[in-house]
Design an enzyme around this catalytic site. Structure first.
Site, mmCIF file in Angstrom:
data_model
loop_
_atom_site.group_PDB
_atom_site.id
_atom_site.type_symbol
_atom_site.label_atom_id
_atom_site.label_comp_id
_atom_site.label_asym_id
_atom_site.label_seq_id
_atom_site.Cartn_x
_atom_site.Cartn_y
_atom_site.Cartn_z
ATOM 1 N N CYS A 116 7.826 -9.226 0.400
ATOM 2 C CA CYS A 116 6.877 -8.184 -0.037
ATOM 3 C C CYS A 116 7.553 -6.857 -0.382
ATOM 4 O O CYS A 116 6.922 -5.968 -0.937
ATOM 5 C CB CYS A 116 5.800 -7.963 1.016
ATOM 6 S SG CYS A 116 4.646 -9.331 1.097
ATOM 7 N N HIS A 256 2.523 -0.735 -0.125
ATOM 8 C CA HIS A 256 2.298 -2.174 -0.311
ATOM 9 C C HIS A 256 0.900 -2.545 0.198
ATOM 10 O O HIS A 256 0.486 -2.134 1.285
ATOM 11 C CB HIS A 256 3.371 -2.943 0.464
ATOM 12 C CG HIS A 256 3.153 -4.418 0.462
ATOM 13 N ND1 HIS A 256 2.972 -5.130 -0.695
ATOM 14 C CD2 HIS A 256 3.068 -5.319 1.484
ATOM 15 C CE1 HIS A 256 2.799 -6.409 -0.395
ATOM 16 N NE2 HIS A 256 2.844 -6.542 0.916
ATOM 17 N N ASN A 286 -3.210 -9.237 -1.426
ATOM 18 C CA ASN A 286 -1.767 -9.008 -1.333
ATOM 19 C C ASN A 286 -1.066 -9.859 -2.398
ATOM 20 O O ASN A 286 -0.984 -11.075 -2.268
ATOM 21 C CB ASN A 286 -1.289 -9.391 0.074
ATOM 22 C CG ASN A 286 0.202 -9.167 0.274
ATOM 23 O OD1 ASN A 286 0.931 -8.879 -0.677
ATOM 24 N ND2 ASN A 286 0.652 -9.314 1.504
#
Ligand code: UT7
Length: 333
Positions: A116, A256, A286
């Protein structure tokens, strides 16, 4: 001598058409809209359904969107980096295919994976190539087809992830705009808490592994959550302190998009007002490497030349960090 900094000069994005809502997920696993919304902030995510289309499809679309918007000749692009945790294939770079398909025929290209944090770390790499003076047009794409490694019978992961891509162009800047500072970290002891175990070199995919869903990503949500909250906030504080920034001179937080509660905790740690916190997790979930450029795309029309943006991310590995960047242009819209 004038110092060359690396500025973002264009943004592009793409998300697939299919919308997987919380309501649809209610029919697939034992979950409900109220739980997903209150625990994660996610309402829907996009899924690339078309057979045979992988991450490169998303990356190509995002890059083409950037090329069209900025009106550049793809032959002038010198480097294409695809930040991704879900490459099309093993042993064949997704970036090479992407570069060819968008007409970046004079570029070299490579994939990079930091889960990520891929796009965040990719910003550091892209900027370094520009700052070195070696290259003047670096295209950084964050793209992931997370649905390719998600088990849609596992309610702990399938509610979170979505597919998407975003692209940014880095160019030299002589006004001091662009990337100012970075604080990037890793801790490999965290990998047991978030991984897709099978299909890599340690444990190749076998029929036995597939029978237990070993190819899919799993996570120990609570442990990942705690580490994400602590480290993303810590990195954000450090980058502010190092650059003598206070909440007053931070214009935006681009964090994020893994869980709204993690983003809120990071913003609260630096006491940043809600209206300065970029959010699109409700629309896309996500998207791993695509969250940060998708934020830039969604907020591009509100960004002003000179705005101070703090980027922050945390991901599997573990790895995390924060980047301080000065925005380089006013919206062309
Ligand atoms: O991108 C970087 C990597 N990922 C992240 O940063 C994600 C970090 N983790 C998280 O965002 C959160 O841990 C989750 C959203 C994954 C889970 O939220 P949580 O508040 O940590 O829930 P939990 O796993 O502790 O589960 C709480 C309860 C459990 O039930 P009991 O044991 O209390 O009866 C779970 O079984 O919620 C249950 N549960 C669900 N219920 C409805 C877990 N998933 C679901 C679900 N729907 N989808």
């Amino acid at each position: 001598m004038i110092k060359i900094s690396a500025a973002i000069t264009a943004v592009g994005a793409y998300v697939p058409e299919y919308v997987l809502t919380n309501q649809i997920l209610e029919t697939m696993v034992d979950t409900n809209d109220e739980w997903i919304t209150s625990r994660t902030g996610i309402k829907e995510r996009r899924i690339l359904k078309d057979e045979g289309k992988g991450t490169s499809y998303l990356a190509i679309k995002a890059a083409q969107n950037l090329i069209d918007k900025k009106g550049i000749d793809p032959k002038t692009i010198e480097l294409v980096i695809v930040a991704t945790a879900t490459p099309d294939m093993k042993a064949a770079s997704t970036a090479s295919y992407t570069a060819s398909q968008i007409g970046a025929v004079n570029a070299f290209s490579f994939d990079m994976d930091a889960a990520c944090s891929s796009f965040l770390f990719g910003m550091s790499i892209a900027a370094s190539y520009i700052e070195s003076g070696k290259y003047k047009n670096v295209l950084l794409i964050g793209a992931d087809k997370m649905s390719s490694i998600i088990n849609y019978t596992d309610r702990a992961t399938c509610i979170i992830f979505g597919d998407g891509a975003g692209a940014v162009l880095f160019e030299p800047n002589e006004e001091g705009l662009g990337l100012q500072d970075e604080y990037l970290r890793s801790d490999g002891t965290g990998r047991e808490f978030l991984q897709a175990t099978y299909g890599g070199s340690s444990f190749p995919l076998t029929p036995e592994a597939m029978a237990i869903g070993g190819q899919y990503a799993f996570q120990e949500g609570k442990t990942v959550f705690k580490n994400a909250v602590f480290n993303m906030a810590d990195a954000t504080v450090k980058i502010l302190e190092r650059n003598n920034l206070t909440k007053e001179n931070v214009n935006w937080l681009a964090a994020h998009q893994a869980n709204k509660r993690i983003i809120d905790a990071t913003a609260q740690r630096i006491e940043l007002e809600e209206e300065k916190v970029m959010i699109n997790i409700h629309k896309y979930g996500n998207t791993t490497s695509a969250t940060l450029p998708l934020l830039l795309s969604d907020y591009e029309s509100q960004l002003k030349k000179g705005d101070n943006i703090i980027f922050a991310a945390f991901g599997g590995g573990f790895n995390w960090g924060a980047i301080y960047l000065k925005w380089a242009y006013n919206s062309r819209n």
